[in-house]
Design a protein around this motif. Sequence first.
Motif, short mmCIF file in Angstrom:
data_model
loop_
_atom_site.label_atom_id
_atom_site.label_comp_id
_atom_site.label_asym_id
_atom_site.label_seq_id
_atom_site.Cartn_x
_atom_site.Cartn_y
_atom_site.Cartn_z
N ALA A 1 0.83 -1.20 0.00
CA ALA A 1 0.00 0.00 0.00
C ALA A 1 0.87 1.26 0.00
CB ALA A 1 -0.92 -0.01 1.22
N LEU A 2 1.96 1.25 0.75
CA LEU A 2 2.85 2.41 0.78
C LEU A 2 3.60 2.58 -0.52
CD1 LEU A 2 4.24 2.12 4.43
CD2 LEU A 2 2.60 3.79 3.54
N ARG A 3 3.95 1.50 -1.14
CA ARG A 3 4.64 1.60 -2.43
C ARG A 3 3.71 2.11 -3.52
NH1 ARG A 3 8.34 -3.75 -1.53
NH2 ARG A 3 10.15 -2.65 -0.68
N GLN A 4 2.41 1.90 -3.35
CA GLN A 4 1.43 2.39 -4.31
C GLN A 4 0.89 3.77 -3.93
OE1 GLN A 4 0.69 0.81 -7.19
NE2 GLN A 4 2.25 -0.69 -6.59
N ALA A 5 1.30 4.28 -2.77
CA ALA A 5 0.79 5.58 -2.32
C ALA A 5 1.21 6.69 -3.28
CB ALA A 5 1.30 5.87 -0.92
N HIS B 1 1.27 10.50 15.23
CA HIS B 1 2.12 11.12 14.21
C HIS B 1 1.49 10.96 12.83
CE1 HIS B 1 5.65 12.84 12.51
NE2 HIS B 1 6.17 11.73 12.03
N VAL B 2 1.84 11.90 11.93
CA VAL B 2 1.40 11.83 10.55
C VAL B 2 2.56 12.27 9.64
CG1 VAL B 2 0.40 14.17 10.62
CG2 VAL B 2 -0.37 12.53 8.89
N LEU B 3 2.70 11.60 8.51
CA LEU B 3 3.76 11.87 7.54
C LEU B 3 3.13 12.01 6.16
CD1 LEU B 3 4.35 9.00 9.31
CD2 LEU B 3 6.69 9.58 8.69
N MET B 4 3.73 12.79 5.27
CA MET B 4 3.18 13.00 3.94
C MET B 4 4.11 12.41 2.87
SD MET B 4 2.38 16.54 1.86
CE MET B 4 1.07 17.09 2.95
N ILE B 5 3.54 11.60 2.00
CA ILE B 5 4.28 11.04 0.88
C ILE B 5 4.63 12.14 -0.12
CG2 ILE B 5 4.20 9.45 -1.07
CD1 ILE B 5 4.26 7.91 1.48
N ILE B 6 5.91 12.21 -0.50
CA ILE B 6 6.32 13.19 -1.51
C ILE B 6 6.85 12.53 -2.78
CG2 ILE B 6 6.77 15.10 0.06
CD1 ILE B 6 9.74 14.30 0.03
N GLY B 7 7.01 11.21 -2.77
CA GLY B 7 7.48 10.51 -3.97
C GLY B 7 8.16 9.21 -3.61
N HIS B 8 8.66 8.56 -4.65
CA HIS B 8 9.33 7.27 -4.50
C HIS B 8 10.67 7.28 -5.22
CE1 HIS B 8 5.08 6.40 -3.79
NE2 HIS B 8 5.45 5.31 -3.14
N VAL B 9 11.61 6.55 -4.66
CA VAL B 9 12.91 6.33 -5.29
C VAL B 9 13.11 4.82 -5.38
CG1 VAL B 9 15.40 6.63 -5.10
CG2 VAL B 9 13.86 8.48 -4.42
N ASP B 10 13.20 4.33 -6.60
CA ASP B 10 13.28 2.88 -6.82
C ASP B 10 12.17 2.14 -6.10
OD1 ASP B 10 15.43 3.24 -8.44
OD2 ASP B 10 16.92 2.47 -7.03
N GLY B 11 10.98 2.73 -6.13
CA GLY B 11 9.82 2.09 -5.52
C GLY B 11 9.67 2.31 -4.03
N SER C 1 11.39 17.75 8.05
CA SER C 1 12.50 16.99 7.47
C SER C 1 12.02 16.10 6.33
CB SER C 1 13.13 16.08 8.54
OG SER C 1 13.46 16.80 9.71
N VAL C 2 12.93 15.78 5.44
CA VAL C 2 12.70 14.78 4.41
C VAL C 2 13.44 13.52 4.81
CG1 VAL C 2 13.15 14.15 1.99
CG2 VAL C 2 12.37 16.47 2.56
N THR C 3 12.75 12.38 4.79
CA THR C 3 13.35 11.11 5.16
C THR C 3 12.77 9.99 4.30
OG1 THR C 3 11.65 10.48 6.78
CG2 THR C 3 13.46 11.86 7.58
N PRO C 4 13.49 8.87 4.20
CA PRO C 4 12.85 7.68 3.64
C PRO C 4 11.80 7.18 4.63
CG PRO C 4 14.99 7.12 4.53
CD PRO C 4 14.87 8.61 4.62
N LEU C 5 10.82 6.44 4.16
CA LEU C 5 9.76 5.94 5.03
C LEU C 5 9.99 4.51 5.50
CD1 LEU C 5 7.03 6.08 6.40
CD2 LEU C 5 5.95 5.65 4.20
N LEU C 6 10.49 3.67 4.62
CA LEU C 6 10.67 2.26 4.98
C LEU C 6 12.09 2.00 5.40
CD1 LEU C 6 8.74 0.44 2.11
CD2 LEU C 6 7.94 0.92 4.42
N PRO C 7 12.32 1.31 6.54
CA PRO C 7 11.29 1.11 7.55
C PRO C 7 11.47 2.07 8.72
CG PRO C 7 13.02 -0.50 7.82
CD PRO C 7 13.49 0.45 6.73
N TYR D 1 6.93 1.46 11.71
CA TYR D 1 5.84 2.38 11.38
C TYR D 1 4.84 1.72 10.45
CZ TYR D 1 7.27 6.87 13.39
OH TYR D 1 7.55 7.91 14.24
N VAL D 2 5.33 0.97 9.49
CA VAL D 2 4.42 0.34 8.54
C VAL D 2 3.46 -0.60 9.24
CG1 VAL D 2 6.07 -1.49 7.98
CG2 VAL D 2 4.25 -0.94 6.36
#
Length: 473
Positions: A390-394, A405-415, A445-451, A460-461
């Motif tokens: 679901a997160l990879r398809q977000a 807490h809440v975080l906002m998706i801004i894009g994907h790098v290599d999925g 801040s900008v961070t990767p989400l997984l994991p 978090y997932v």
Amino acid sequence: MSKRAAPPTHRLVPALAALACGLALATGAAAAPPALSVSGIPALSDAMLSSDYWIHRAAAPDAVLLDARATAAQRAAAYAPGGGFIDIRHLPAPLTHDAVVDWIRQAEQSPVKLAVDDMGRPVGADTLQSLRDNKAANRIAATAPARYGLAVRRAAMRTLPSDRAFYAAADQRDYESLTAGTLFPGEPLLIAHASADGRWLLAVTTQGPAWVHRDDIAEGAADAVFGYADKAPGRVVTGDHVRTVFTPELPAVSALDLDMGVALPRADVAADAPVNGASPYASWAVQLPVREADGTLAFRPALIRRSADTAPGYLPLTRANIIRQAFKFLGERYGWGHQFDARDCSRLVSETYRSTGILLQHSSALQGTTTAVRHRLFTDKDTHASRVEALRQAQVGDLVVVPGHVLMIIGHVDGEPYVIQDVPYAVFKDPASGQMRRTKLNQVSVTPLLPLYADDTTLYVDAMTSLVQPTRR
């Protein structure tokens, strides 16, 4: 900000061991981010700290995701049952004793323990009683007429009628115990009660009940209050902060602080007539509520420089605008409930969306459950694999909600999804040593989400309770 969950301890672990990043911008190939940046964030490069980086990666960044009609429908749904906002104009009137008592009780709820004062001294029973005595609960009438007002400036909302600062511990000053949020200029409210010292009003706002300085509120007839609130935006603040033009002629509207998404109606003024001692030709004239000497409501024109970061209406809801607006807060210090003239995690996303006309609640818990926008709820029946998928398809602008807490998706790098978030700490396994490392961020801040970790054992997932999708019908 969540008033029902303890202040979050945000823990970040690195992107999966082989988060190899063959990154490419529309303008050409870019080097893979280092396993650990010099700032102490895994899988992050300096290029990722630019909004253009993510806008270039977004699919159809300028496509309008919701038109004006759909946006207006979402705003209406935010005030409907389950939407999370309180429609104060439809609260029962006259006010009853029991209703006011319940609002006082709701206002006092806070996840931050009131344990020490601003000098680090333990708070005793006498201090607590003094604070609660100022609520004047013994003065609540059996019934009272409903009274209404507008906030005339950026105003602190408090859980108790006091300016004193308290904390859970002397070394935990990022979370002040009486902080309940912020009112913005022009916000309507119901006046339910007054403190014993007369300096505070118990206000039922669209966000809920709280104590607000009397001087920050102008009282007026319901028609005037809601008539102003219903006016079409003449100017919408699209910067992180904008101030009205300084004017000694009318201090009430001079250098007024306006946060992102604040919408003000246009003031009808002659192009060749001075407004508060200055020509309006190089500015935008807007109408603002002011408090008269007797506390009553009036309206006056004010100027906002044309060079300031504003728009003639809400910005189109596009992926580019979502990213661009969120990145205007990058590097801002974390501010629980707007402490330090800043924002917390939920205000970061709500103000970003407010500039596009979408209403999101003031707490992450409400953002994750509101019926005003589309969302997918997660329970313990959802597998780890389904959550990751679901997160990879977000999509850009989707919100990941975990407890507190809440975080906002801004894009994907290599999925792999990346987020922008207002976060106190990053805690992760050092890619070189494999040891846990704690990096204090305390900022947007900008961070990767997984994991990411919600605690020492839960990703978090796996803690995710909701994936909110404000950009989709």
